[in-house]
Motif scaffolding. Structure first.
Motif, PDB file in Angstrom:
ATOM      1  N   GLY A 195      -1.816 -16.734 -14.482  1.00 19.23           N
ATOM      2  CA  GLY A 195      -2.951 -15.832 -14.245  1.00 19.23           C
ATOM      3  C   GLY A 195      -2.885 -15.175 -12.882  1.00 19.23           C
ATOM      4  O   GLY A 195      -3.198 -13.983 -12.732  1.00 19.23           O
ATOM      5  N   ALA A 196      -2.484 -15.946 -11.865  1.00 18.60           N
ATOM      6  CA  ALA A 196      -2.338 -15.374 -10.518  1.00 18.60           C
ATOM      7  C   ALA A 196      -1.296 -14.266 -10.519  1.00 18.60           C
ATOM      8  O   ALA A 196      -1.441 -13.247  -9.824  1.00 18.60           O
ATOM      9  CB  ALA A 196      -1.945 -16.465  -9.527  1.00 18.60           C
ATOM     10  N   GLU A 197      -0.257 -14.442 -11.322  1.00 22.84           N
ATOM     11  CA  GLU A 197       0.766 -13.395 -11.423  1.00 22.84           C
ATOM     12  C   GLU A 197       0.205 -12.142 -12.081  1.00 22.84           C
ATOM     13  O   GLU A 197       0.517 -11.019 -11.664  1.00 22.84           O
ATOM     14  CB  GLU A 197       1.961 -13.924 -12.208  1.00 22.84           C
ATOM     15  CG  GLU A 197       3.140 -12.980 -12.210  1.00 22.84           C
ATOM     16  CD  GLU A 197       4.388 -13.616 -12.797  1.00 22.84           C
ATOM     17  OE1 GLU A 197       5.193 -12.874 -13.375  1.00 22.84           O
ATOM     18  OE2 GLU A 197       4.542 -14.841 -12.673  1.00 22.84           O
ATOM     19  N   CYS A 198      -0.647 -12.322 -13.095  1.00 26.18           N
ATOM     20  CA  CYS A 198      -1.278 -11.166 -13.746  1.00 26.18           C
ATOM     21  C   CYS A 198      -2.128 -10.391 -12.740  1.00 26.18           C
ATOM     22  O   CYS A 198      -2.059  -9.155 -12.666  1.00 26.18           O
ATOM     23  CB  CYS A 198      -2.153 -11.624 -14.913  1.00 26.18           C
ATOM     24  SG  CYS A 198      -1.245 -12.240 -16.329  1.00 26.18           S
ATOM     25  N   PHE A 199      -2.955 -11.108 -11.988  1.00 29.68           N
ATOM     26  CA  PHE A 199      -3.798 -10.458 -10.982  1.00 29.68           C
ATOM     27  C   PHE A 199      -2.951  -9.799  -9.905  1.00 29.68           C
ATOM     28  O   PHE A 199      -3.264  -8.709  -9.420  1.00 29.68           O
ATOM     29  CB  PHE A 199      -4.743 -11.477 -10.338  1.00 29.68           C
ATOM     30  CG  PHE A 199      -5.852 -11.946 -11.245  1.00 29.68           C
ATOM     31  CD1 PHE A 199      -6.435 -11.087 -12.165  1.00 29.68           C
ATOM     32  CD2 PHE A 199      -6.323 -13.239 -11.175  1.00 29.68           C
ATOM     33  CE1 PHE A 199      -7.457 -11.503 -12.990  1.00 29.68           C
ATOM     34  CE2 PHE A 199      -7.347 -13.672 -11.999  1.00 29.68           C
ATOM     35  CZ  PHE A 199      -7.917 -12.799 -12.912  1.00 29.68           C
ATOM     36  N   LEU A 200      -1.860 -10.474  -9.516  1.00 31.60           N
ATOM     37  CA  LEU A 200      -0.994  -9.924  -8.473  1.00 31.60           C
ATOM     38  C   LEU A 200      -0.314  -8.642  -8.941  1.00 31.60           C
ATOM     39  O   LEU A 200      -0.166  -7.691  -8.165  1.00 31.60           O
ATOM     40  CB  LEU A 200       0.051 -10.963  -8.071  1.00 31.60           C
ATOM     41  CG  LEU A 200       0.952 -10.594  -6.895  1.00 31.60           C
ATOM     42  CD1 LEU A 200       0.134 -10.373  -5.633  1.00 31.60           C
ATOM     43  CD2 LEU A 200       1.992 -11.684  -6.656  1.00 31.60           C
ATOM     44  N   CYS A 211      -7.956 -15.213 -21.924  1.00 33.40           N
ATOM     45  CA  CYS A 211      -7.062 -14.073 -22.184  1.00 33.40           C
ATOM     46  C   CYS A 211      -7.695 -12.761 -21.729  1.00 33.40           C
ATOM     47  O   CYS A 211      -7.013 -11.890 -21.182  1.00 33.40           O
ATOM     48  CB  CYS A 211      -6.724 -14.003 -23.670  1.00 33.40           C
ATOM     49  SG  CYS A 211      -5.571 -15.285 -24.226  1.00 33.40           S
ATOM     50  N   VAL A 212      -8.995 -12.638 -21.950  1.00 37.03           N
ATOM     51  CA  VAL A 212      -9.689 -11.424 -21.513  1.00 37.03           C
ATOM     52  C   VAL A 212      -9.650 -11.313 -19.996  1.00 37.03           C
ATOM     53  O   VAL A 212      -9.359 -10.239 -19.433  1.00 37.03           O
ATOM     54  CB  VAL A 212     -11.146 -11.423 -22.021  1.00 37.03           C
ATOM     55  CG1 VAL A 212     -11.942 -10.298 -21.360  1.00 37.03           C
ATOM     56  CG2 VAL A 212     -11.197 -11.276 -23.534  1.00 37.03           C
ATOM     57  N   LEU A 213      -9.915 -12.420 -19.300  1.00 40.64           N
ATOM     58  CA  LEU A 213      -9.987 -12.390 -17.839  1.00 40.64           C
ATOM     59  C   LEU A 213      -8.606 -12.314 -17.185  1.00 40.64           C
ATOM     60  O   LEU A 213      -8.424 -11.608 -16.185  1.00 40.64           O
ATOM     61  CB  LEU A 213     -10.729 -13.628 -17.331  1.00 40.64           C
ATOM     62  CG  LEU A 213     -12.218 -13.714 -17.684  1.00 40.64           C
ATOM     63  CD1 LEU A 213     -12.790 -15.070 -17.297  1.00 40.64           C
ATOM     64  CD2 LEU A 213     -12.992 -12.599 -16.996  1.00 40.64           C
ATOM     65  N   PRO A 233      -6.616  -7.464 -16.022  1.00 39.67           N
ATOM     66  CA  PRO A 233      -5.555  -6.932 -15.155  1.00 39.67           C
ATOM     67  C   PRO A 233      -4.731  -5.843 -15.827  1.00 39.67           C
ATOM     68  O   PRO A 233      -4.327  -4.879 -15.169  1.00 39.67           O
ATOM     69  CB  PRO A 233      -4.689  -8.170 -14.852  1.00 39.67           C
ATOM     70  CG  PRO A 233      -5.576  -9.329 -15.089  1.00 39.67           C
ATOM     71  CD  PRO A 233      -6.486  -8.913 -16.203  1.00 39.67           C
ATOM     72  N   PHE A 234      -4.485  -5.998 -17.140  1.00 40.16           N
ATOM     73  CA  PHE A 234      -3.694  -4.977 -17.841  1.00 40.16           C
ATOM     74  C   PHE A 234      -4.408  -3.631 -17.829  1.00 40.16           C
ATOM     75  O   PHE A 234      -3.776  -2.584 -17.648  1.00 40.16           O
ATOM     76  CB  PHE A 234      -3.428  -5.421 -19.277  1.00 40.16           C
ATOM     77  CG  PHE A 234      -2.658  -4.410 -20.075  1.00 40.16           C
ATOM     78  CD1 PHE A 234      -1.297  -4.239 -19.884  1.00 40.16           C
ATOM     79  CD2 PHE A 234      -3.302  -3.602 -21.011  1.00 40.16           C
ATOM     80  CE1 PHE A 234      -0.585  -3.294 -20.608  1.00 40.16           C
ATOM     81  CE2 PHE A 234      -2.601  -2.655 -21.732  1.00 40.16           C
ATOM     82  CZ  PHE A 234      -1.234  -2.502 -21.535  1.00 40.16           C
ATOM     83  N   LEU A 235      -5.723  -3.636 -18.039  1.00 36.04           N
ATOM     84  CA  LEU A 235      -6.476  -2.380 -18.014  1.00 36.04           C
ATOM     85  C   LEU A 235      -6.432  -1.746 -16.624  1.00 36.04           C
ATOM     86  O   LEU A 235      -6.339  -0.521 -16.494  1.00 36.04           O
ATOM     87  CB  LEU A 235      -7.928  -2.630 -18.438  1.00 36.04           C
ATOM     88  CG  LEU A 235      -8.131  -2.994 -19.918  1.00 36.04           C
ATOM     89  CD1 LEU A 235      -9.597  -3.296 -20.191  1.00 36.04           C
ATOM     90  CD2 LEU A 235      -7.634  -1.883 -20.829  1.00 36.04           C
TER      91      LEU A 235
END
Length: 323
Positions: A118-123, A212-214, A219-221
Motif C-alpha cells: 500500500g505504501a508503494e501505491c501511495f508513493l 482495495c479502494v483505499l 492512488p490509481f485515480l
C-alpha cells in the motif's frame, strides 16, 4: 461431525496458539533444488540492486524530489523482499516443501506485506504528482516540491498504508478458521487466508474491498488524473523533441506503475469465489520476486540522474580502495 458453531468457539479459544501450514511448492518437490537456486539468486540480486540505489541516493548531497521518492521506493522494496522471500526459500529448503507459521506470525507477515504494498501505491501517486508539477508547472516546481512537502508526502504514504493494513489484518484474523489450516500458498496472502474462513457471507470480503479502494483505486485515480493533465500539457508542446524529452521522464514511473497495479489488481480485485491457488501463486511469484528486481533495473537504465550518482558512488569506492 462437530457443528460449525462448535468449531468457531474452539477456534476462538485456541487462535492465539494456532499454527498454519504453508504448503508452498509441495506439489513441485522434484524442482525444489532448482527453484531454491533461482529464487535465491533473484533475491540476492534484488537486495543488491535496491541497496545500491538506496545508498547512492542517500550519499548524494543534493537530492531532487524524484530521487528522494526513488530512495523511499528502494527502501520499501528491500523490506518487501525480506518479509516474503526468506519464508519462501525456507519452504523450499525443508524436506516436504512446506513450512509452518504461527497465528501471530501469519498476521504480522500479512500486515507488513499489505502495508508495504500500500505504501508503494501511495508513493507511486506522489511520484506522479511530482511529474505533473515538473511538466505542467515547471516554473513553480522548486517552490511546490519543497523538501518539507516531500517529507510529509513520504510520511503520509507510510502511515496511511500501515493504518489501512492494520485494519484489514485485524478484520481477517477475527474470522473463524474452521476449515483446514493448510494455506495453499508460500506466504500469508489475504485471499489465501480468507479462503480458510468458514464464513460464507460476502461481509467477510468487505474489509478487503475497502482496503482495495483505499490502497489501489484511490492512488490509481490520482495517477490517472496526473497523467491526463500531463498528456494535455504535452499536446501543447509544438516541438517533437521537447515532447519526447518531457515524456521520457515519465516512462520509468509508468512502467513500474503498470507492473505493480497489474499484479495487484489481478490478485485482489475479485470475489472470494474466484480464488485459484495455483494461479495466485504464479502471479505472486512475479510481484514478490520479479517486480522488485525490475524496479532498480528500470530506473538505472531509464533515469539519467540515477546513472550519474551510481557512477559517482562507484568512482568514490575505487578511490577509497586505491587509498
Amino acid at each position: 461431525m462437530p457443528c460449525e458453531g462448535c468449531m468457531e468457539r474452539d477456534n476462538v479459544s485456541t487462535g492465539a496458539t494456532m499454527e498454519f501450514l504453508l504448503l508452498g511448492f509441495s506439489e513441485l518437490l522434484y524442482l525444489r533444488a532448482l527453484l531454491f537456486l533461482i529464487f535465491l539468486i533473484l533475491h540476492l540480486v534484488t537486495l543488491a540492486g535496491n541497496t545500491m540505489i538506496f545508498m547512492a541516493v542517500v550519499l548524494e548531497p543534493s537530492r531532487p524530489p524524484m530521487l528522494f521518492f526513488l530512495c523511499q521506493l528502494s527502501a520499501i522494496e528491500l523490506c518487501y523482499a525480506l518479509v516474503i522471500v526468506p519464508k519462501e526459500l525456507l519452504s523450499l529448503a525443508v524436506a516436504g516443501g512446506s513450512s509452518t507459521i504461527s497465528f501471530l506470525g501469519c498476521a504480522v507477515q500479512m500486515h507488513l506485506f499489505v502495508a508495504l504494498g500500500g505504501a508503494e501505491c501511495f508513493l507511486l501517486a506522489a511520484m506522479s504528482f511530482d511529474r505533473f508539477v515538473a511538466i505542467c508547472q515547471p516554473l513553480r516546481y522548486a517552490a511546490v516540491m519543497s523538501e518539507g512537502l516531500c517529507l510529509r508526502l513520504a510520511l503520509l504514504c507510510v502511515l496511511g498504508a500501515f493504518a489501512v493494513a492494520l485494519g484489514l489484518t485485524a478484520a481477517v484474523f477475527r474470522l473463524p478458521f474452521c476449515r483446514s489450516r493448510r494455506i495453499d500458498h508460500f506466504f500469508c496472502d489475504v485471499p489465501a487466508v480468507l479462503h480458510l474462513a468458514c464464513t460464507h457471507s460476502y461481509t467477510s470480503e468487505l474489509p478487503l474491498l475497502a482496503a482495495c479502494v483505499l490502497l489501489l483505486l484511490l492512488p490509481f485515480l490520482l495517477i490517472l488524473a496526473s497523467y491526463v493533465c500531463i498528456a494535455a500539457a504535452l499536446s501543447r508542446i509544438t516541438s517533437s523533441v521537447g515532447r519526447g524529452k518531457a515524456f521520457s521522464t515519465c516512462i520509468s514511473h509508468l512502467a513500474i506503475t503498470l507492473l505493480h497495479y497489474g499484479c495487484a489488481t489481478f490478485i485482489y480485485i475479485r470475489p472470494k469465489s474466484g480464488y485459484s491457488p495455483a494461479r495466485d501463486k504464479v502471479v505472486s511469484l512475479v510481484y514478490t520476486n520479479i517486480t522488485p528486481l525490475m524496479y532498480p533495473l528500470i530506473y538505472s537504465l531509464r533515469n539519467k540522474e540515477i546513472r550519474v550518482i551510481l557512477r559517482k558512488m562507484l568512482r568514490r569506492r575505487k578511490i577509497a580502495q586505491v587509498n
